[in-house]
Motif scaffolding. Structure first.
Motif, PDB file in Angstrom:
ATOM      1  N   LEU A  63       0.824  -1.207   0.000  1.00 36.78           N
ATOM      2  CA  LEU A  63       0.000   0.000   0.000  1.00 36.78           C
ATOM      3  C   LEU A  63       0.858   1.256   0.000  1.00 36.78           C
ATOM      4  N   LYS A  67       1.230   4.152  -2.878  1.00 41.50           N
ATOM      5  CA  LYS A  67       1.006   5.577  -2.623  1.00 41.50           C
ATOM      6  C   LYS A  67       2.196   6.409  -3.093  1.00 41.50           C
ATOM      7  N   ALA A 128      -5.050  -3.908  -0.874  1.00 43.29           N
ATOM      8  CA  ALA A 128      -4.134  -2.773  -1.007  1.00 43.29           C
ATOM      9  C   ALA A 128      -4.018  -2.340  -2.462  1.00 43.29           C
ATOM     10  N   ASN A 129      -3.920  -3.323  -3.367  1.00 45.20           N
ATOM     11  CA  ASN A 129      -3.793  -3.000  -4.789  1.00 45.20           C
ATOM     12  C   ASN A 129      -5.026  -2.283  -5.323  1.00 45.20           C
ATOM     13  N   ILE A 131      -6.969  -0.250  -3.666  1.00 48.86           N
ATOM     14  CA  ILE A 131      -6.884   1.139  -3.201  1.00 48.86           C
ATOM     15  C   ILE A 131      -5.934   1.934  -4.089  1.00 48.86           C
ATOM     16  N   VAL A 132      -4.791   1.333  -4.386  1.00 49.25           N
ATOM     17  CA  VAL A 132      -3.792   2.009  -5.223  1.00 49.25           C
ATOM     18  C   VAL A 132      -4.317   2.212  -6.645  1.00 49.25           C
TER      19      VAL A 132
END
Length: 198
Positions: A63, A67, A128-129, A131-132
């Motif tokens: 994550l 970012k 996490a991916n 979100i990215v």
């Protein structure tokens, strides 16, 4: 970032790296939250203030790296070609890695590969991916004058994410002394070329 916020971020990062190091050394199922907390010198309760479990702690590196990539892409010159900007931003995102420590162990390469195959970690990595990918689509939309919900920025963002994963898989299969960056750049370049037939 104030001093308190900086200290919290440093603790979070230390816990995440400790989770990775211990998992690479022992295997995912042999590591307890108590082990991770002890490695950083904090209590399990402190660990739980940052992460819901060890899988989230490990995936936090994905994550945070994502970012960094998004921030690097936003900072690239506005007139730079999109794929060149993406390639440089992705490479920048992968530059932050502890050196001179456990990452130089001969077991690191194989240990990371084995760690990433654990189902619990794969689930957290997917989260996490996602979100990215959403954040990346917003920046791509800004650079291309499109809506982040349209197909183009969404497709580019998710394709870049897939390219990173494929580059990692290729790197894992290679000699453990190989640098990751050439694999990463080749994957992005093939996307930029339109994935023409070899």
């Amino acid at each position: 970032m104030g001093l308190r916020e900086l200290k919290k971020e440093q603790t979070r990062e230390a816990l995440s790296w400790a989770a990775i190091r211990l998992t690479v050394e022992r295997g995912f199922d042999a590591v307890l939250v108590e082990d991770i907390a002890a490695a950083v010198g904090v209590s399990p309760r402190t660990f739980n203030n940052y992460f819901s479990g060890k899988a989230e702690a490990i995936a936090a590196r994905n994550l945070d790296r994502g970012k960094r990539i998004v921030a690097a892409l936003r900072a690239r010159p506005a007139d730079e070609p999109l794929w060149q900007a993406i390639a440089e931003a992705v490479a920048t995102g992968f530059m932050t890695m502890p050196t001179g420590t456990f990452t130089e162990s001969p077991h690191w390469h194989a240990g990371v590969k084995l760690m990433m195959q654990h189902p619990a970690l794969q689930g957290e990595a997917l989260r996490a991916n996602a979100i990215v990918d959403g954040a990346m689509a917003v920046v791509i939309a800004e650079r291309t004058g499109t809506d982040p919900e349209q197909m183009y920025p969404q497709l580019i963002a998710r394709t870049v994410g897939a390219a990173v994963l494929v580059a990692m898989e290729q790197w894992w299969r290679a000699d453990s002394s190989a640098s990751f960056e050439p694999f990463l750049r080749e994957a992005i370049q093939q996307l930029a070329n339109g994935l023409t037939a070899p």
